[in-house]
Design an enzyme around this catalytic site. Structure first.
Site, PDB file in Angstrom:
ATOM      1  N   LYS A  29       0.788  -1.164  -0.159  1.00 15.71           N
ATOM      2  CA  LYS A  29      -0.166   0.010  -0.068  1.00 15.71           C
ATOM      3  C   LYS A  29       1.030   1.194   0.124  1.00 15.71           C
ATOM      4  CE  LYS A  29      -4.583   0.616   0.010  1.00 15.71           C
ATOM      5  NZ  LYS A  29      -5.521   0.093  -0.896  1.00 15.71           N
ATOM      6  N   THR A  75      -3.546  -5.396   0.046  1.00 22.34           N
ATOM      7  CA  THR A  75      -3.013  -4.040   0.516  1.00 22.34           C
ATOM      8  C   THR A  75      -3.849  -3.282   1.541  1.00 22.34           C
ATOM      9  OG1 THR A  75      -4.022  -2.780  -1.469  1.00 22.34           O
ATOM     10  CG2 THR A  75      -1.726  -3.900  -1.921  1.00 22.34           C
ATOM     11  N   GLN A 240      29.859  20.354  -5.266  1.00 18.23           N
ATOM     12  CA  GLN A 240      30.511  19.151  -4.707  1.00 18.23           C
ATOM     13  C   GLN A 240      30.997  19.198  -3.425  1.00 18.23           C
ATOM     14  OE1 GLN A 240      30.441  20.540  -7.753  1.00 18.23           O
ATOM     15  NE2 GLN A 240      30.627  19.309  -9.318  1.00 18.23           N
ATOM     16  N   HIS A 268      20.212  27.692  -9.744  1.00 19.47           N
ATOM     17  CA  HIS A 268      20.909  28.649 -10.509  1.00 19.47           C
ATOM     18  C   HIS A 268      20.298  29.978 -10.140  1.00 19.47           C
ATOM     19  CE1 HIS A 268      23.600  25.902 -12.291  1.00 19.47           C
ATOM     20  NE2 HIS A 268      22.494  25.275 -12.959  1.00 19.47           N
TER      21      HIS A 268
END
Length: 319
Positions: A29, A75, A240, A268
């Site tokens: 689910k 589910t 990074q 940006h």
């Protein structure tokens, strides 16, 4: 006399047999919305989760190949279990709640080989009225969305914690230069730019720490504080570099953490040219571009820890 051989005609009436098999599979689910209000005093507490359950096992193969549902826990049953456990056992940290669900599914239905249980926690804070926190009124808070994943893989249990949609920006203290240039390069180098990102991070706890017990709420808060402080204080030469520093500070501060995985888009911000209007723009007015964007991902790993690929099964890949 025509000696050319007649073309061969394929017999299309013959049956064609293709062999196939069932590959990896799971079911459950998705996005069960759970809100639990604790009202044992006049000052109420609210817990808000979106929970997804995914169960897997070789015994489920015939439900796919034959339509045999003898081993299929509906589910809807999984959804009801989430709600019942919230009532009977409370919620607590999302990691602890998922661990309880995982233990239940593994023992109540022993034909399952494992499960992937995940949650997002939606944070609320109390509304302040005349400087006093209200007892039962809340406003959604916005420091990202806490996430958790519990993987049950036979006798092995893996716990991942994390955050998503953690939007960060620093208006200076970031540079980007020294990159290769060719005939297609137009980006100017800069020693002062806006650095903005939306952090998605997940960290894996060591099996030893999970077995011993973890204060998941305290570690989550501590990791978030350290990551935010690193983003703010590091003079960044590249996103990074910021990513690696944020992962390193979490691992250094918390021995329970084996590795941290990140996905960090570069949001940006471009300086708007106001010269056509006779205006100068000394780094004050920017256009925030939503796309395209740089997408930075990476993993920071504690030296000496064993890899655990099963911990990341069914979890969206970062790298």
């Amino acid at each position: 006399m025509d000696t050319t051989a007649a073309p061969t005609v394929q017999d299309t009436t013959a049956p064609v047999t293709t062999s196939v098999r069932l590959g990896a599979n799971q079911y459950g689910k998705a996005e069960v919305r759970l809100v639990r209000v604790t009202r044992d005093t006049d000052r109420h507490e609210i817990e808000d989760l979106t929970v997804t359950t995914q169960l897997r096992g070789a015994a489920l193969a015939e439900s796919y190949t034959e339509g045999d549902n003898a081993k299929v826990v509906a589910t809807d049953t999984q959804k009801n279990t989430v709600y019942a456990f919230a009532k009977e056992h409370g919620v607590g940290s999302p990691e602890e709640f998922l661990l309880r669900l995982g233990r239940h599914f593994a023992t109540a239905f022993d034909w399952y080989d494992g499960s992937t249980l995940s949650a997002e926690q939606h944070a609320w804070e109390r509304i302040a009225v005349d400087g006093r926190e209200h007892d039962h009124s809340f406003v959604r808070s916005g420091r990202g969305t806490r996430t958790a994943v519990v993987q049950v893989d036979g006798d092995d249990v893996h716990v991942l914690a994390g955050v998503t949609d953690l939007t960060l920006l620093k208006s200076t203290g970031s540079e980007f230069h020294g990159f290769p240039r060719d005939g297609y390069t137009t980006l100017a180098e800069t020693d002062d730019r806006i650095l903005a990102t939306s952090v998605t991070a997940r960290w894996r706890y060591t099996p030893e720490a999970v077995a011993a017990g973890i204060d998941y709420d305290a570690v989550y808060a501590g990791v978030l504080d350290r990551m935010l402080a690193t983003f703010a204080e590091l003079h960044s030469l590249a996103l990074q570099q910021t990513l690696f520093a944020m992962g390193r500070t979490a691992i250094e501060a918390f021995p329970e953490i084996a590795e941290v995985r990140f996905s960090m888009p570069n949001k940006h911000h471009f300086l708007v040219d106001l010269s056509p209007f006779g205006l100068e723009n000394p780094g004050e007015v920017f256009f925030a571009a939503d796309r395209p964007y740089g997408l930075i991902s990476g993993t920071v790993v504690r030296d000496g820890v064993a890899e655990a690929p099963a911990a990341w099964a069914s979890v969206p890949a970062f790298v």
